[in-house]
Design a protein around this motif. Sequence first.
Motif, PDB file in Angstrom:
ATOM      1  N   LEU A 120     -10.088  16.216 -20.768  1.00 28.60           N
ATOM      2  CA  LEU A 120      -9.839  14.819 -20.448  1.00 28.60           C
ATOM      3  C   LEU A 120     -10.389  14.504 -19.065  1.00 28.60           C
ATOM      4  CD1 LEU A 120      -6.625  12.785 -21.035  1.00 28.60           C
ATOM      5  CD2 LEU A 120      -7.537  12.909 -18.733  1.00 28.60           C
ATOM      6  N   GLU A 121     -11.038  13.366 -18.953  1.00 26.86           N
ATOM      7  CA  GLU A 121     -11.542  12.936 -17.650  1.00 26.86           C
ATOM      8  C   GLU A 121     -11.226  11.462 -17.453  1.00 26.86           C
ATOM      9  OE1 GLU A 121     -15.486  14.196 -16.033  1.00 26.86           O
ATOM     10  OE2 GLU A 121     -15.927  12.050 -16.073  1.00 26.86           O
ATOM     11  N   HIS A 122     -10.524  11.161 -16.362  1.00 25.89           N
ATOM     12  CA  HIS A 122     -10.240   9.767 -15.993  1.00 25.89           C
ATOM     13  C   HIS A 122     -11.103   9.453 -14.776  1.00 25.89           C
ATOM     14  CE1 HIS A 122      -6.958   6.445 -15.495  1.00 25.89           C
ATOM     15  NE2 HIS A 122      -8.171   5.980 -15.362  1.00 25.89           N
ATOM     16  N   ARG A 123     -12.087   8.576 -14.958  1.00 25.18           N
ATOM     17  CA  ARG A 123     -13.078   8.352 -13.898  1.00 25.18           C
ATOM     18  C   ARG A 123     -13.172   6.886 -13.469  1.00 25.18           C
ATOM     19  NH1 ARG A 123     -16.598  10.489 -18.511  1.00 25.18           N
ATOM     20  NH2 ARG A 123     -17.191   8.630 -19.640  1.00 25.18           N
ATOM     21  N   ASN A 124     -14.039   6.647 -12.521  1.00 25.19           N
ATOM     22  CA  ASN A 124     -14.214   5.340 -11.854  1.00 25.19           C
ATOM     23  C   ASN A 124     -12.989   4.985 -11.011  1.00 25.19           C
ATOM     24  OD1 ASN A 124     -14.930   4.555 -15.167  1.00 25.19           O
ATOM     25  ND2 ASN A 124     -16.577   4.920 -13.711  1.00 25.19           N
ATOM     26  N   LEU A 125     -12.349   6.004 -10.455  1.00 30.45           N
ATOM     27  CA  LEU A 125     -11.107   5.760  -9.722  1.00 30.45           C
ATOM     28  C   LEU A 125     -11.312   4.928  -8.454  1.00 30.45           C
ATOM     29  CD1 LEU A 125      -9.321   9.217 -10.117  1.00 30.45           C
ATOM     30  CD2 LEU A 125      -9.370   7.266 -11.668  1.00 30.45           C
ATOM     31  N   GLU A 126     -12.551   4.903  -7.931  1.00 28.20           N
ATOM     32  CA  GLU A 126     -12.810   4.085  -6.744  1.00 28.20           C
ATOM     33  C   GLU A 126     -12.515   2.609  -7.026  1.00 28.20           C
ATOM     34  OE1 GLU A 126     -14.995   5.779  -8.448  1.00 28.20           O
ATOM     35  OE2 GLU A 126     -16.430   4.315  -9.244  1.00 28.20           O
ATOM     36  N   ARG A 127     -12.557   2.231  -8.299  1.00 31.15           N
ATOM     37  CA  ARG A 127     -12.292   0.821  -8.640  1.00 31.15           C
ATOM     38  C   ARG A 127     -10.841   0.440  -8.360  1.00 31.15           C
ATOM     39  NH1 ARG A 127     -15.604   0.816 -14.360  1.00 31.15           N
ATOM     40  NH2 ARG A 127     -17.629   1.365 -13.468  1.00 31.15           N
ATOM     41  N   PHE A 128      -9.952   1.424  -8.375  1.00 27.46           N
ATOM     42  CA  PHE A 128      -8.562   1.138  -7.994  1.00 27.46           C
ATOM     43  C   PHE A 128      -8.521   0.662  -6.545  1.00 27.46           C
ATOM     44  CE2 PHE A 128      -7.385   3.957 -11.543  1.00 27.46           C
ATOM     45  CZ  PHE A 128      -6.366   3.225 -12.105  1.00 27.46           C
ATOM     46  N   GLY A 129      -9.370   1.280  -5.727  1.00 29.52           N
ATOM     47  CA  GLY A 129      -9.412   0.918  -4.318  1.00 29.52           C
ATOM     48  C   GLY A 129      -9.925  -0.491  -4.113  1.00 29.52           C
ATOM     49  N   GLU A 130     -10.973  -0.844  -4.868  1.00 29.49           N
ATOM     50  CA  GLU A 130     -11.520  -2.203  -4.761  1.00 29.49           C
ATOM     51  C   GLU A 130     -10.459  -3.218  -5.152  1.00 29.49           C
ATOM     52  OE1 GLU A 130     -14.808  -1.844  -7.444  1.00 29.49           O
ATOM     53  OE2 GLU A 130     -15.722  -0.272  -6.217  1.00 29.49           O
ATOM     54  N   LYS A 131      -9.758  -2.875  -6.227  1.00 23.08           N
ATOM     55  CA  LYS A 131      -8.712  -3.764  -6.725  1.00 23.08           C
ATOM     56  C   LYS A 131      -7.559  -3.843  -5.725  1.00 23.08           C
ATOM     57  CE  LYS A 131      -7.785  -6.476  -9.839  1.00 23.08           C
ATOM     58  NZ  LYS A 131      -8.732  -7.541 -10.133  1.00 23.08           N
ATOM     59  N   ALA A 132      -7.210  -2.690  -5.172  1.00 24.27           N
ATOM     60  CA  ALA A 132      -6.088  -2.646  -4.232  1.00 24.27           C
ATOM     61  C   ALA A 132      -6.400  -3.481  -2.997  1.00 24.27           C
ATOM     62  CB  ALA A 132      -5.794  -1.201  -3.838  1.00 24.27           C
ATOM     63  N   ALA A 133      -7.657  -3.429  -2.552  1.00 23.58           N
ATOM     64  CA  ALA A 133      -8.035  -4.188  -1.373  1.00 23.58           C
ATOM     65  C   ALA A 133      -7.920  -5.686  -1.638  1.00 23.58           C
ATOM     66  CB  ALA A 133      -9.463  -3.829  -0.969  1.00 23.58           C
ATOM     67  N   GLU A 134      -8.213  -6.062  -2.888  1.00 22.48           N
ATOM     68  CA  GLU A 134      -8.123  -7.473  -3.262  1.00 22.48           C
ATOM     69  C   GLU A 134      -6.684  -7.965  -3.280  1.00 22.48           C
ATOM     70  OE1 GLU A 134      -9.821  -8.378  -7.083  1.00 22.48           O
ATOM     71  OE2 GLU A 134     -11.701  -7.415  -6.506  1.00 22.48           O
ATOM     72  N   SER A 135      -5.805  -7.104  -3.709  1.00 21.51           N
ATOM     73  CA  SER A 135      -4.414  -7.547  -3.900  1.00 21.51           C
ATOM     74  C   SER A 135      -3.452  -6.616  -3.187  1.00 21.51           C
ATOM     75  CB  SER A 135      -4.090  -7.595  -5.389  1.00 21.51           C
ATOM     76  OG  SER A 135      -4.315  -6.319  -5.952  1.00 21.51           O
ATOM     77  N   ARG A 136      -3.609  -6.562  -1.896  1.00 20.02           N
ATOM     78  CA  ARG A 136      -2.775  -5.674  -1.090  1.00 20.02           C
ATOM     79  C   ARG A 136      -1.296  -6.015  -1.240  1.00 20.02           C
ATOM     80  NH1 ARG A 136      -5.099  -0.951   0.526  1.00 20.02           N
ATOM     81  NH2 ARG A 136      -3.675   0.032   1.975  1.00 20.02           N
ATOM     82  N   ALA A 137      -1.014  -7.306  -1.342  1.00 20.34           N
ATOM     83  CA  ALA A 137       0.383  -7.741  -1.443  1.00 20.34           C
ATOM     84  C   ALA A 137       1.021  -7.204  -2.718  1.00 20.34           C
ATOM     85  CB  ALA A 137       0.461  -9.250  -1.400  1.00 20.34           C
ATOM     86  N   ALA A 138       0.302  -7.345  -3.820  1.00 19.41           N
ATOM     87  CA  ALA A 138       0.819  -6.856  -5.100  1.00 19.41           C
ATOM     88  C   ALA A 138       1.000  -5.344  -5.048  1.00 19.41           C
ATOM     89  CB  ALA A 138      -0.145  -7.221  -6.225  1.00 19.41           C
ATOM     90  N   PHE A 139       0.099  -4.738  -4.365  1.00 21.95           N
ATOM     91  CA  PHE A 139       0.123  -3.285  -4.253  1.00 21.95           C
ATOM     92  C   PHE A 139       1.372  -2.803  -3.529  1.00 21.95           C
ATOM     93  CE2 PHE A 139      -1.699   0.819  -2.894  1.00 21.95           C
ATOM     94  CZ  PHE A 139      -2.200   1.226  -4.109  1.00 21.95           C
ATOM     95  N   ASP A 140       1.796  -3.614  -2.567  1.00 17.63           N
ATOM     96  CA  ASP A 140       2.961  -3.240  -1.763  1.00 17.63           C
ATOM     97  C   ASP A 140       4.280  -3.654  -2.411  1.00 17.63           C
ATOM     98  OD1 ASP A 140       1.425  -2.147   0.188  1.00 17.63           O
ATOM     99  OD2 ASP A 140       1.313  -3.949   1.397  1.00 17.63           O
ATOM    100  N   SER A 141       4.190  -4.372  -3.532  1.00 17.14           N
ATOM    101  CA  SER A 141       5.397  -4.955  -4.114  1.00 17.14           C
ATOM    102  C   SER A 141       6.348  -3.895  -4.669  1.00 17.14           C
ATOM    103  CB  SER A 141       5.013  -5.926  -5.225  1.00 17.14           C
ATOM    104  OG  SER A 141       4.440  -5.205  -6.297  1.00 17.14           O
TER     105      SER A 141
END
Lengths: 158, 102
Positions: A120-141
């Motif tokens: 099993l391989e779960h890839r493109n994890l850097e996209r979580f970072g892009e998303k997290a940067a966009e929605s820092r508030a949601a990330f901290d919720s």
Amino acid sequence: MNLHISPAPVRKSIVVKAGIDKAFAVFTGRMGRWWPKSHSINRATEQIDVVLEPQLRGRWYERGADGSECQWGHVLAWEPPSRVLLAWQIGADWKFDADFLTEVEIRFTAENARTTRIDLEHRNLERFGEKAAESRAAFDSEGGWMGILKVYAETATA
Amino acid sequence: MTYLFSALADPTRRQIFERLAKGAQPVGKLAQGLPISRPAVSQHLAALKAAGLVTDHAEGTRRIYRIDPKGLAAIRIWLDQFWTEALDGYVAEVERSSEDPS
């Protein structure tokens, strides 16, 4: 100096005592029987099943006790019994997002008639970072990733 | 925990990240024992920070670095644990259904 560091994919390999057809069938067809119940994204109700529609572009979703459905992603490649490629579309805010996509590839290899290896391989994890940067508030919720942070804090201080 | 750092291709940067994984540290202390200059350590830290792997704050005149618990490293740790747990469940289900004669 290179400022871009991409996280490596999460990779897991296991061997099961089952032929390749059965290994594939249990993975894709009975997901609700083995999916960790603690990882439901539906907070309103208890998760009763996880469904992967067995075809290209089939939906991947969980079903709650109240009949509601929460989508996780969809099928990007359907090649029974050797490979399935899934789109994991749960972002860092722990919600389904049609515009967010990371890939989970599962390969089944027959070691012999009764043993199958699963990679099993779960890839493109850097996209979580892009998303997290966009929605820092949601990330901290509250909820969502709070569990991770707690586990992480314990790990980091250990 | 070695898997976590496979993303960090540069061995020195990885070494810095691993030290921070054990606890927050000021730049000066991180630089001790590393075969590179303090400005080079700062450069690596800037790269790690840009990647969302570490975070920093001022404490008096010192700058303290630590792993960013909200960064990608945390997500990756979580996913790694998640898939381990999920596949354990999967193996158990395969074995359960093997015992079932139907």
